[in-house]
Enzyme design. Structure first.
Site, PDB file in Angstrom:
ATOM      1  N   GLU A 181     130.425 -78.516  19.724  1.00  0.00           N
ATOM      2  CA  GLU A 181     131.281 -78.439  20.911  1.00  0.00           C
ATOM      3  C   GLU A 181     132.752 -78.363  20.503  1.00  0.00           C
ATOM      4  O   GLU A 181     133.529 -77.577  21.065  1.00  0.00           O
ATOM      5  CB  GLU A 181     131.058 -79.668  21.789  1.00  0.00           C
ATOM      6  CG  GLU A 181     131.978 -79.767  22.989  1.00  0.00           C
ATOM      7  CD  GLU A 181     132.459 -81.180  23.241  1.00  0.00           C
ATOM      8  OE1 GLU A 181     133.540 -81.316  23.859  1.00  0.00           O
ATOM      9  OE2 GLU A 181     131.790 -82.133  22.830  1.00  0.00           O
TER      10      GLU A 181
ATOM     11  N   ASP B  41     134.950 -75.081  21.505  1.00  0.00           N
ATOM     12  CA  ASP B  41     136.129 -75.229  22.362  1.00  0.00           C
ATOM     13  C   ASP B  41     137.294 -74.413  21.809  1.00  0.00           C
ATOM     14  O   ASP B  41     138.022 -73.755  22.561  1.00  0.00           O
ATOM     15  CB  ASP B  41     136.500 -76.717  22.435  1.00  0.00           C
ATOM     16  CG  ASP B  41     137.777 -76.965  23.223  1.00  0.00           C
ATOM     17  OD1 ASP B  41     137.828 -76.606  24.406  1.00  0.00           O
ATOM     18  OD2 ASP B  41     138.732 -77.513  22.639  1.00  0.00           O
TER      19      ASP B  41
ATOM     20  N   ASP C  18     130.118 -79.387  27.896  1.00  0.00           N
ATOM     21  CA  ASP C  18     130.057 -79.615  26.450  1.00  0.00           C
ATOM     22  C   ASP C  18     129.012 -78.714  25.792  1.00  0.00           C
ATOM     23  O   ASP C  18     129.249 -78.153  24.714  1.00  0.00           O
ATOM     24  CB  ASP C  18     129.717 -81.085  26.163  1.00  0.00           C
ATOM     25  CG  ASP C  18     130.873 -82.028  26.457  1.00  0.00           C
ATOM     26  OD1 ASP C  18     131.995 -81.545  26.705  1.00  0.00           O
ATOM     27  OD2 ASP C  18     130.643 -83.256  26.442  1.00  0.00           O
TER      28      ASP C  18
ATOM     29  N   GLU D 274     130.126 -75.126  25.422  1.00  0.00           N
ATOM     30  CA  GLU D 274     131.022 -74.979  24.272  1.00  0.00           C
ATOM     31  C   GLU D 274     130.262 -75.068  22.952  1.00  0.00           C
ATOM     32  O   GLU D 274     130.567 -74.346  22.001  1.00  0.00           O
ATOM     33  CB  GLU D 274     132.124 -76.028  24.330  1.00  0.00           C
ATOM     34  CG  GLU D 274     133.115 -75.812  25.458  1.00  0.00           C
ATOM     35  CD  GLU D 274     134.145 -76.908  25.582  1.00  0.00           C
ATOM     36  OE1 GLU D 274     135.220 -76.643  26.132  1.00  0.00           O
ATOM     37  OE2 GLU D 274     133.874 -78.050  25.128  1.00  0.00           O
TER      38      GLU D 274
END
Length: 223
Positions: free
Chosen positions: A44, A48, A116, A119
């Site tokens: 994650e 991101d 989450d 990502e």
């Protein structure tokens, strides 16, 4: 790490991901409640950053907005809510691997968890397929949001800040007044107040989202 089940692999490939190392993709879909040694948190973190760079590149290429307006759109397009929206659109929820109690508590439909995992899948894609392929997939998944109005209107917190200054008031004050729920379904209640005007409270799954909603409600009530 064990392999994916066939339905999940088929869903990933149908969505546009290219799967080679099944253990990596299982990690990307694994919630911390399982107790497994590897869950989605590291992927994650990576995803991101890949998402942020992709969206920033798109905004730079498409349009002549100034830095402030690009930053405003970027923040909206990479927010946890935006990621959760994309996750729901592609049907992530049934494929998240989590403990029985967490699922019963509703974690599989939590904005935090879905955002989450979205990502983390992007992080796995970056490792397996590189930046160009992942960027192309992000642009496809975010197409409607990129071409729509997401993030184009003034952010509620900015609007409230400007309203307070324009009315000779002190800057708005934000305070977290309550936090409830388990880690995967945490709810923050934020109070925003402007001296000698008033205050309102709002609750959301993230501190920033709660501040944004509180600012929006304040402007609706007092602006």
């Amino acid at each position: 790490m064990s392999a994916l089940n066939g339905d999940t692999r088929g869903w990933l490939e149908q969505t546009g991901f290219t799967v080679r190392d099944e253990g990596l993709w299982r990690e990307a879909l694994t919630h911390g409640s399982t107790g497994e040694a590897r869950d989605y948190q590291r992927l994650e973190f990576l995803g991101d950053r890949v998402l942020g760079l992709t969206i920033a590149h798109y905004l730079f290429e498409n349009g002549r907005s100034d830095e402030g307006r690009m930053a405003q759109r970027l923040n909206a397009l990479v927010s946890k809510q935006a990621c959760a929206d994309r996750a729901r659109e592609i049907g992530i929820s049934p494929h998240v691997i989590m403990g029985k109690q967490a699922r019963e508590d509703g974690a599989h439909d939590s904005d935090n968890v879905l955002g989450d995992v979205m990502e983390s899948l992007l992080g796995a894609s970056f490792l397996e397929n590189g930046f160009d392929a992942t960027q192309a997939l992000i642009r496809q998944l975010w197409d409607g949001a990129l071409k729509g109005k997401t993030g184009q209107s003034k952010h509620p917190k900015s609007a409230l800040q400007e309203w307070a200054a324009g009315n000779d008031r002190r800057p708005p004050d934000y305070e977290v007044v309550d936090i409830q729920g388990p880690d995967h379904a945490r709810k923050f209640t934020v109070r925003v107040s402007v001296h000698k005007v008033g205050e309102v409270e709002a609750t959301a799954s993230g501190k920033r989202d709660a501040e944004t909603e509180a600012a929006k409600l304040f402007m609706e009530k007092f602006g």
